[in-house]
Design a protein around this motif. Structure first.
Motif, mmCIF file in Angstrom:
data_model
loop_
_atom_site.group_PDB
_atom_site.id
_atom_site.type_symbol
_atom_site.label_atom_id
_atom_site.label_comp_id
_atom_site.label_asym_id
_atom_site.label_seq_id
_atom_site.Cartn_x
_atom_site.Cartn_y
_atom_site.Cartn_z
ATOM 1 N N THR A 132 31.501 89.605 -50.503
ATOM 2 C CA THR A 132 30.956 90.899 -51.107
ATOM 3 C C THR A 132 29.795 91.259 -50.260
ATOM 4 N N GLU A 133 29.885 92.906 -49.976
ATOM 5 C CA GLU A 133 29.111 93.622 -49.057
ATOM 6 C C GLU A 133 28.136 94.147 -49.887
ATOM 7 N N ILE A 134 26.928 94.316 -49.740
ATOM 8 C CA ILE A 134 25.985 95.020 -50.509
ATOM 9 C C ILE A 134 25.291 95.571 -49.385
ATOM 10 N N THR A 135 25.284 96.934 -49.350
ATOM 11 C CA THR A 135 24.645 97.952 -48.289
ATOM 12 C C THR A 135 23.312 98.234 -48.762
ATOM 13 N N GLY A 136 22.651 98.097 -47.906
ATOM 14 C CA GLY A 136 20.983 98.276 -48.232
ATOM 15 C C GLY A 136 20.222 97.880 -46.902
ATOM 16 N N ALA A 140 13.102 97.617 -50.724
ATOM 17 C CA ALA A 140 13.303 96.999 -51.997
ATOM 18 C C ALA A 140 14.757 96.051 -51.676
ATOM 19 N N MET A 141 15.826 96.762 -51.154
ATOM 20 C CA MET A 141 16.843 96.073 -50.875
ATOM 21 C C MET A 141 16.961 94.858 -50.030
ATOM 22 N N LEU A 142 15.991 95.030 -49.072
ATOM 23 C CA LEU A 142 15.691 93.687 -48.080
ATOM 24 C C LEU A 142 15.144 92.585 -48.965
ATOM 25 N N GLY A 162 18.496 96.668 -64.301
ATOM 26 C CA GLY A 162 18.601 97.925 -63.458
ATOM 27 C C GLY A 162 19.324 98.851 -64.360
ATOM 28 N N GLU A 163 19.313 99.776 -63.674
ATOM 29 C CA GLU A 163 20.192 101.162 -64.346
ATOM 30 C C GLU A 163 21.652 100.809 -64.276
ATOM 31 N N SER A 164 22.461 101.587 -64.961
ATOM 32 C CA SER A 164 23.965 101.306 -64.768
ATOM 33 C C SER A 164 24.237 101.852 -63.130
ATOM 34 N N THR A 166 24.003 100.477 -60.431
ATOM 35 C CA THR A 166 22.861 99.990 -59.283
ATOM 36 C C THR A 166 23.459 98.734 -58.519
ATOM 37 N N GLY A 167 24.464 98.099 -58.900
ATOM 38 C CA GLY A 167 25.112 97.105 -58.457
ATOM 39 C C GLY A 167 24.690 95.819 -58.807
ATOM 40 N N LYS A 168 24.634 95.773 -60.165
ATOM 41 C CA LYS A 168 24.142 94.305 -60.759
ATOM 42 C C LYS A 168 25.300 93.389 -60.801
ATOM 43 N N GLU A 169 26.483 93.918 -60.761
ATOM 44 C CA GLU A 169 27.578 92.872 -60.925
ATOM 45 C C GLU A 169 27.845 92.384 -59.398
ATOM 46 N N LEU A 170 27.608 93.390 -58.404
ATOM 47 C CA LEU A 170 27.853 93.033 -57.096
ATOM 48 C C LEU A 170 26.722 91.973 -56.787
ATOM 49 N N VAL A 171 25.629 91.857 -57.216
ATOM 50 C CA VAL A 171 24.420 90.958 -56.805
ATOM 51 C C VAL A 171 24.976 89.651 -57.683
ATOM 52 N N GLU A 307 15.562 105.753 -55.309
ATOM 53 C CA GLU A 307 14.500 105.408 -54.755
ATOM 54 C C GLU A 307 14.672 104.634 -53.536
ATOM 55 N N ARG A 308 16.064 104.723 -52.956
ATOM 56 C CA ARG A 308 16.572 103.844 -51.518
ATOM 57 C C ARG A 308 16.355 104.594 -50.389
ATOM 58 N N GLY A 309 15.784 105.868 -50.345
ATOM 59 C CA GLY A 309 15.698 106.612 -49.376
ATOM 60 C C GLY A 309 17.143 106.905 -48.348
ATOM 61 N N MET A 314 23.288 105.921 -45.870
ATOM 62 C CA MET A 314 24.236 104.918 -45.222
ATOM 63 C C MET A 314 25.414 104.572 -46.107
ATOM 64 N N LEU A 315 25.202 104.399 -47.582
ATOM 65 C CA LEU A 315 26.039 104.073 -48.469
ATOM 66 C C LEU A 315 27.227 105.420 -48.508
ATOM 67 N N ALA A 316 26.629 106.506 -48.374
ATOM 68 C CA ALA A 316 27.701 107.575 -48.334
ATOM 69 C C ALA A 316 28.688 107.359 -47.205
ATOM 70 N N ASN A 350 23.734 106.213 -60.244
ATOM 71 C CA ASN A 350 23.525 105.493 -59.134
ATOM 72 C C ASN A 350 24.615 105.153 -58.297
ATOM 73 N N VAL A 351 24.735 104.164 -57.595
ATOM 74 C CA VAL A 351 25.798 103.888 -56.462
ATOM 75 C C VAL A 351 27.185 104.163 -57.026
ATOM 76 N N ARG A 352 27.339 104.155 -58.144
ATOM 77 C CA ARG A 352 28.971 104.366 -58.771
ATOM 78 C C ARG A 352 29.086 105.794 -58.710
HETATM 79 N N1 LIG Z 1 24.621 98.053 -52.518
HETATM 80 C C1 LIG Z 1 25.747 98.640 -52.716
HETATM 81 N N2 LIG Z 1 26.601 98.396 -51.519
HETATM 82 C C2 LIG Z 1 27.688 98.617 -51.683
HETATM 83 N N3 LIG Z 1 28.626 99.153 -52.792
HETATM 84 C C3 LIG Z 1 27.943 99.127 -53.998
HETATM 85 C C4 LIG Z 1 26.194 98.580 -53.879
HETATM 86 N N4 LIG Z 1 25.674 99.005 -55.116
HETATM 87 C C5 LIG Z 1 26.735 99.256 -55.983
HETATM 88 N N5 LIG Z 1 27.820 99.316 -55.145
HETATM 89 C C6 LIG Z 1 29.234 99.712 -55.861
HETATM 90 O O1 LIG Z 1 28.961 100.502 -56.800
HETATM 91 C C7 LIG Z 1 29.918 100.500 -58.033
HETATM 92 C C8 LIG Z 1 29.102 99.913 -59.063
HETATM 93 O O2 LIG Z 1 28.508 98.638 -59.115
HETATM 94 P P1 LIG Z 1 28.187 97.530 -60.279
HETATM 95 O O3 LIG Z 1 29.609 97.485 -61.107
HETATM 96 O O4 LIG Z 1 28.007 96.321 -59.401
HETATM 97 O O5 LIG Z 1 27.051 98.151 -60.997
HETATM 98 P P2 LIG Z 1 26.482 97.608 -62.306
HETATM 99 O O6 LIG Z 1 24.889 97.665 -62.110
HETATM 100 O O7 LIG Z 1 26.970 96.222 -62.655
HETATM 101 O O8 LIG Z 1 26.878 98.885 -63.342
HETATM 102 P P3 LIG Z 1 26.942 98.663 -64.872
HETATM 103 O O9 LIG Z 1 25.623 98.480 -65.304
HETATM 104 O O10 LIG Z 1 27.445 99.968 -65.402
HETATM 105 O O11 LIG Z 1 28.131 97.752 -65.284
HETATM 106 C C9 LIG Z 1 30.747 99.373 -57.307
HETATM 107 O O12 LIG Z 1 32.052 99.768 -56.977
HETATM 108 C C10 LIG Z 1 30.091 98.703 -56.606
HETATM 109 O O13 LIG Z 1 31.171 97.991 -55.528
#
Ligand SMILES: Nc1ncnc2c1ncn2[C@@H]1O[C@H](COP(=O)(O)OP(=O)(O)OP(=O)(O)O)[C@@H](O)[C@H]1O
Length: 463
Positions: A132-136, A140-142, A162-164, A166-171, A307-309, A314-316, A350-352
């Motif tokens: 899993t790659e989390i970009t940031g 706050a991300m560090l 966290g909000e929908s 934001t990457g909760k599942e990724l974490v 809030e991630r400046g 970078m994500l884009a 958010n990131v989605r």
């Molecule tokens: N920091 C990150 N770096 C790279 N990709 C990210 C990052 N954060 C989120 N994503 C991508 O954004 C999408 C949404 O992430 P994720 O499903 O983990 O969010 P979530 O907070 O669990 O959303 P929900 O609450 O709606 O289920 C995924 O495709 C994920 O890979």
């Protein structure tokens, strides 16, 4: 202490990078070419390899295959997307353009290392490619990365807030992959997506005949996650009866299938996530307070994207690279105005939302530029208002004499957004109607009306 191999042919850069990393407590080896690196070192024994792309002999990207599961960070002197895209396509974990500043290099390294599984050297290639790659890189991300690596070493229950999007599942996945459970499965369940009547049987399993339609006995998802991790997304949506069962599982490490009198021991780590305020739900008796405190052992807060400046850019860029390579598109870059718009937009999804916006833009792009209109963001206006403001300031400084009824003393550069808005409306309302004014300011008519009320700007008298 993490071991890093630097592969760089320019001795001055090699030595400087070595000094920088040693000062930051990394254990460093170096080589001047891929051949030298492969013949002198056991590449598998490093936690990270940082290599220049262009080297005498084989290119740095050759190390990706040679180093197996060890992540390779590619440095490129040619800050072109093309070489970055190619390196990433070949499996580089990240790239950094030369010249880089120390901070960028250190935060890139920290974010790569934090995402490596604990027993990285023994994981098979399949799970390594799924890393899993989390970009940031923002603060706050560090600090999130550092908390992830700390909790991953334990078996503590984790609550990710966290909000929908934001990457909760990724974490959750990163925690699982860095934990000693990495080789067992992580089962993800979205509690909001399963009908209430089925959720208990989905999670805990059921015995044959325990309810209408239960033709066979079935093992539940918690049992399927034995020795691994269960990720319960949207746990706030779990019905109260299922919450009671979940609490028993957390307290006793046992589950009982629906319709069974026997309990089974399971060894499952729970990570839960929600965008809701569980404490308030508990206060409103919609969530069990005892379960809330059980979940609350370790809490991780996901910062909203807005809030991630610079992480937004970078994500884009990451998403742009992967969308282009997925869709086989030519090299495409973000225009300056797109970057501005992205930094100012509020990103409610958010990131989605960002990922989808980039994908859409890549599909629609006619040339090599992603312009703001392609992103399809529902921007109320801030960018155009600011753009207009700076245009106005530019114009004002070149036409000192045309100050009309505005005070000559006040410098346009010192205007606040509200001042500017007010001036613009007063100056132009004689020759423009409300629709045109709103358009020029880049706001809706409703917004113009609201601002008039807020700032007390009278409409010009009719006739
Ligand atoms: N920091 C990150 N770096 C790279 N990709 C990210 C990052 N954060 C989120 N994503 C991508 O954004 C999408 C949404 O992430 P994720 O499903 O983990 O969010 P979530 O907070 O669990 O959303 P929900 O609450 O709606 O289920 C995924 O495709 C994920 O890979």
């Amino acid at each position: 202490m993490s071991r890093i191999l630097i592969v760089e042919d320019e001795s001055i850069i090699r030595a400087a990078l070595r000094r920088l990393l040693e000062k930051n407590n990394y254990n460093i080896d170096d080589a001047a070419s891929v051949d030298e690196a492969a013949s002198q070192f056991n590449l598998d024994s490093f936690d990270l390899i940082i290599s220049d792309l262009r080297l005498p002999g084989a290119p740095g990207t050759d190390l990706i295959k040679l180093a197996n599961t060890v992540p390779v960070l590619i440095m490129t002197s040619y800050a072109s997307m093309k070489s970055a895209v190619d390196a990433m396509k070949m499996g580089a974990v990240d790239y950094i353009a030369k010249p880089f500043n120390h901070e960028d290099m250190l935060s890139t390294i920290a974010s790569i290392l934090i995402q490596q599984p604990v027993e990285q050297h023994s994981v098979n290639t399949e799970s390594a490619t799924q890393r899993t790659e989390i970009t940031g890189k923002c603060d706050a991300m560090l600090s999130l990365f550092s908390r992830i690596s700390k909790v991953a070493r334990t078996d503590a229950t984790v609550l990710v807030l966290g909000e929908s999007g934001t990457g909760k599942e990724l974490v959750a996945r990163a925690i699982h992959e860095q934990s000693s459970r990495a080789k067992a499965p992580m089962i993800s369940v979205n509690c909001a997506a399963i009908p209430e009547s089925l959720i208990e049987s989905e999670l805990f399993g059921h015995e044959k005949g325990s309810f209408t339609g239960a033709d066979n006995s079935r093992c539940g998802l918690i049992e399927a996650a034995d020795n691994g991790t269960l990720f319960l997304d949207e746990i706030g949506e779990l019905p109260l009866e299922a919450q009671a069962r979940l609490l028993r599982f957390l307290q006793e490490g046992e589950i009982r299938k629906v319709g069974s009198i026997q309990s089974i021991k399971v060894n499952v780590r729970l990570i839960a996530a929600t965008h809701r305020n569980l404490k308030e739900l508990a206060r409103a008796a919609q969530f069990r307070e005892d379960l809330y405190y059980r979940l609350y052992v370790m809490e991780l807060n996901m910062p909203p994207l807005r809030e991630r400046g610079q992480d937004i850019i970078m994500l884009a860029e990451r998403f742009l690279i992967s969308a282009c390579s997925r869709m086989n598109c030519p090299e495409t870059i973000l225009s300056d105005s797109s970057r501005q718009v992205m930094l100012q937009y509020s990103w409610p999804g958010n990131v989605r939302e960002l990922e989808n916006a980039i994908e859409r833009a890549v599909i629609l792009a006619d040339n090599h530029f992603i312009t703001p209109d392609l992103l399809g963001l529902d921007i109320e206006t801030r960018p155009s208002l600011q753009q207009l403001e700076s245009d106005y300031i530019e114009q004002s400084t070149t036409r000192e004499t045309t100050t009309s009824h505005l005070s000559k003393k006040s410098s346009p550069a010192g205007l606040s957004m509200d001042d500017y808005f007010q001036r613009f409306v007063i100056e132009h309302q004689n020759e423009m109607n409300e629709t045109d004014l709103a358009k020029k300011l880049g706001v809706s008519r409703k917004c113009l009306w609201e601002r008039r009320q807020k700032l007390g700007i009278p409409k010009r008298p009719k006739g």
